[in-house]
Enzyme design. Structure first.
Site, PDB file in Angstrom:
ATOM      1  N   SER A   1       0.647  -1.283  -0.185  1.00  0.00           N
ATOM      2  CA  SER A   1       0.124  -0.287   0.119  1.00  0.00           C
ATOM      3  C   SER A   1       0.762   0.986  -0.125  1.00  0.00           C
ATOM      4  CB  SER A   1      -0.685  -0.078   1.311  1.00  0.00           C
ATOM      5  OG  SER A   1      -1.540   1.456   1.606  1.00  0.00           O
TER       6      SER A   1
ATOM      7  N   TYR B   1      -1.164  -0.524  10.367  1.00  0.00           N
ATOM      8  CA  TYR B   1      -1.485  -0.569   8.330  1.00  0.00           C
ATOM      9  C   TYR B   1       0.070  -0.761   8.065  1.00  0.00           C
ATOM     10  CZ  TYR B   1      -3.529  -1.209   4.376  1.00  0.00           C
ATOM     11  OH  TYR B   1      -4.061  -1.261   3.200  1.00  0.00           O
TER      12      TYR B   1
HETATM   13  N1  LIG Z   1      -9.361  -0.469  -0.557  1.00  0.00           N
HETATM   14  C1  LIG Z   1      -7.900   0.453  -0.547  1.00  0.00           C
HETATM   15  O1  LIG Z   1      -7.946   1.245  -0.622  1.00  0.00           O
HETATM   16  C2  LIG Z   1      -6.385  -0.368  -1.093  1.00  0.00           C
HETATM   17  C3  LIG Z   1      -5.501   0.426  -0.957  1.00  0.00           C
HETATM   18  C4  LIG Z   1      -4.600  -0.261  -0.561  1.00  0.00           C
HETATM   19  C5  LIG Z   1      -4.194  -1.312  -0.388  1.00  0.00           C
HETATM   20  N2  LIG Z   1      -4.588  -2.628  -0.090  1.00  0.00           N
HETATM   21  C6  LIG Z   1      -4.927  -3.662   0.418  1.00  0.00           C
HETATM   22  O2  LIG Z   1      -6.087  -4.199  -0.795  1.00  0.00           O
HETATM   23  C7  LIG Z   1      -6.364  -5.883  -0.606  1.00  0.00           C
HETATM   24  C8  LIG Z   1      -8.102  -5.437  -0.741  1.00  0.00           C
HETATM   25  O3  LIG Z   1      -8.345  -4.635   0.138  1.00  0.00           O
HETATM   26  P1  LIG Z   1     -10.413  -4.133  -0.348  1.00  0.00           P
HETATM   27  O4  LIG Z   1      -9.946  -3.370  -0.676  1.00  0.00           O
HETATM   28  O5  LIG Z   1     -10.226  -5.284  -1.901  1.00  0.00           O
HETATM   29  O6  LIG Z   1     -10.588  -5.473   0.809  1.00  0.00           O
HETATM   30  P2  LIG Z   1     -11.619  -5.911   0.508  1.00  0.00           P
HETATM   31  O7  LIG Z   1     -12.373  -5.002   2.575  1.00  0.00           O
HETATM   32  O8  LIG Z   1     -12.891  -5.375   0.231  1.00  0.00           O
HETATM   33  O9  LIG Z   1     -11.560  -7.592   0.821  1.00  0.00           O
HETATM   34  C9  LIG Z   1     -10.513  -8.284   1.585  1.00  0.00           C
HETATM   35  C10 LIG Z   1     -10.939  -9.796   1.620  1.00  0.00           C
HETATM   36  O10 LIG Z   1      -9.852  -9.956   2.299  1.00  0.00           O
HETATM   37  C11 LIG Z   1     -10.731 -11.197   2.943  1.00  0.00           C
HETATM   38  N3  LIG Z   1      -9.936 -11.412   4.261  1.00  0.00           N
HETATM   39  C12 LIG Z   1      -9.807 -10.536   4.866  1.00  0.00           C
HETATM   40  N4  LIG Z   1      -9.074 -11.414   6.025  1.00  0.00           N
HETATM   41  C13 LIG Z   1      -8.855 -12.662   5.560  1.00  0.00           C
HETATM   42  C14 LIG Z   1      -8.442 -13.819   6.214  1.00  0.00           C
HETATM   43  N5  LIG Z   1      -7.878 -13.569   7.429  1.00  0.00           N
HETATM   44  N6  LIG Z   1      -7.872 -14.734   5.373  1.00  0.00           N
HETATM   45  C15 LIG Z   1      -8.321 -15.122   3.938  1.00  0.00           C
HETATM   46  N7  LIG Z   1      -9.329 -13.663   4.004  1.00  0.00           N
HETATM   47  C16 LIG Z   1      -9.246 -12.423   4.237  1.00  0.00           C
HETATM   48  C17 LIG Z   1     -12.304 -10.679   3.264  1.00  0.00           C
HETATM   49  O11 LIG Z   1     -12.996 -11.619   3.533  1.00  0.00           O
HETATM   50  C18 LIG Z   1     -12.457 -10.033   2.127  1.00  0.00           C
HETATM   51  O12 LIG Z   1     -12.733 -10.828   1.427  1.00  0.00           O
HETATM   52  C19 LIG Z   1      -6.121  -5.462   0.762  1.00  0.00           C
HETATM   53  O13 LIG Z   1      -4.684  -6.232   1.274  1.00  0.00           O
HETATM   54  C20 LIG Z   1      -5.518  -4.231   1.296  1.00  0.00           C
HETATM   55  O14 LIG Z   1      -4.437  -3.759   2.440  1.00  0.00           O
HETATM   56  C21 LIG Z   1      -6.670  -1.937  -0.421  1.00  0.00           C
END
Ligand SMILES: NC(=O)c1ccc[n+]([C@@H]2O[C@H](COP(=O)([O-])OP(=O)(O)OC[C@H]3O[C@@H](n4cnc5c(N)ncnc54)[C@H](O)[C@@H]3O)[C@@H](O)[C@H]2O)c1
Length: 256
Positions: A148, A163
């Site tokens: 991120s 985070y």
């Molecule tokens: N959305 C953003 O702005 C953003 C920015 C940078 C990085 N990210 C990263 O991208 C990734 C996805 O984020 P997102 O926004 O799609 O989030 P989201 O919350 O929509 O999806 C996350 C998914 O991970 C699953 N999950 C959570 N804990 C888990 C575990 N212990 N084992 C298996 N599955 C698990 C959840 O059930 C969910 O389906 C994350 O790693 C997040 O940190 C997101």
């Protein structure tokens, strides 16, 4: 190369999530897919839908990426499916499962710190450790890890110290493993998105969301598809000379 392989995507069940968009992008590019998520029923549904829509092999299974026994169980399911020919060998692993935490440092409990580290950092380690041996045996693999912009500039989007720390660990992991695997045929790279339009920032206020957008030169958050396409590119033959690199997907909000 891609159509003969399976991509395993963790955290791929959430509606509007980056994981599900990535699974869809892999399927669109001809990969078979394994959808892994804490929510096993949703993972199975997503796999069914993609299998039908793109006429590919698709499998969904439950996993808690932070739990060694759960990861072992999920990888046994994958191994069995490869062995009996239900899916092609695993050629890509996208470690996308993650959670965030907006709690200020002095209010953060050890339990919160441990959970954020466990899912984002340890989860990446456990999943990679489980699936790498088969890739090395195959002599081909693409591992893409989810960091991120928070790791690069010290938060500033939504997630705070745990985070940023966990996502920085993912970057160190990516570089060190890439160096160790060198010319094994397996590449290890990362993506570092800025704010993406998903449900991860549950509880953020309209004012917080506006402040996030105001800090992005492109004037908007990314769509999950804009992240997914980069992950699939890093998994492609076209990315064969990328090893240990991080691709920023942040709309110009952090340049270095
Ligand atoms: N959305 C953003 O702005 C953003 C920015 C940078 C990085 N990210 C990263 O991208 C990734 C996805 O984020 P997102 O926004 O799609 O989030 P989201 O919350 O929509 O999806 C996350 C998914 O991970 C699953 N999950 C959570 N804990 C888990 C575990 N212990 N084992 C298996 N599955 C698990 C959840 O059930 C969910 O389906 C994350 O790693 C997040 O940190 C997101």
């Amino acid at each position: 190369m891609t159509t003969n392989h399976t991509a395993v995507i963790t955290g791929a069940a959430a509606e509007r999530g980056i994981g599900q968009a990535t699974a869809q992008a892999y399927a669109k590019a001809g990969w078979s897919v394994v959808i892994l998520d804490l929510d096993g029923d949703a993972a199975a549904n997503v796999a069914d839908g993609l299998g039908r829509e793109f006429s590919i092999s698709a499998l969904g299974a439950q996993v808690d990426v932070s739990d060694e026994a759960s990861v072992a169980e999920a990888s046994a399911v994958i191994e069995a499916a490869v062995e009996d020919g239900r899916i092609p060998p695993v050629g890509a692993l996208a470690n996308i499962a993650g959670i965030t935490s907006p709690v200020p440092f002095l209010d953060t409990t050890l339990e919160q710190w441990n959970r954020v580290m466990a899912v984002n950092a340890t989860g990446t380690y456990l999943m990679t450790r489980a699936l790498l041996p088969a890739m090395l045996e195959l002599g081909y693999g693409r591992i893409v890890n989810m960091s991120s912009v928070s790791a690069q500039r010290g938060g500033g989007v939504f997630g705070k110290v745990p985070y940023s720390s966990a996502k920085a660990a993912v970057l160190g992991f990516t570089k060190a493993l890439a160096r160790e695997l060198a010319d094994s045929g397996v590449t290890v790279n990362a993506v570092a998105p800025g704010a993406v339009d998903t449900n991860i920032r549950v509880g953020s206020t309209d004012a917080q969301e506006q402040a996030i957008v105001d800090a992005i030169p492109l004037g908007r958050t990314a769509t999950p598809e804009e992240v997914a396409d980069v992950i699939v590119f890093l998994s492609s033959d076209a990315a064969s000379y990328l090893q240990g690199t991080t691709i920023d997907i942040n709309g110009g909000s952090h340049l270095h």
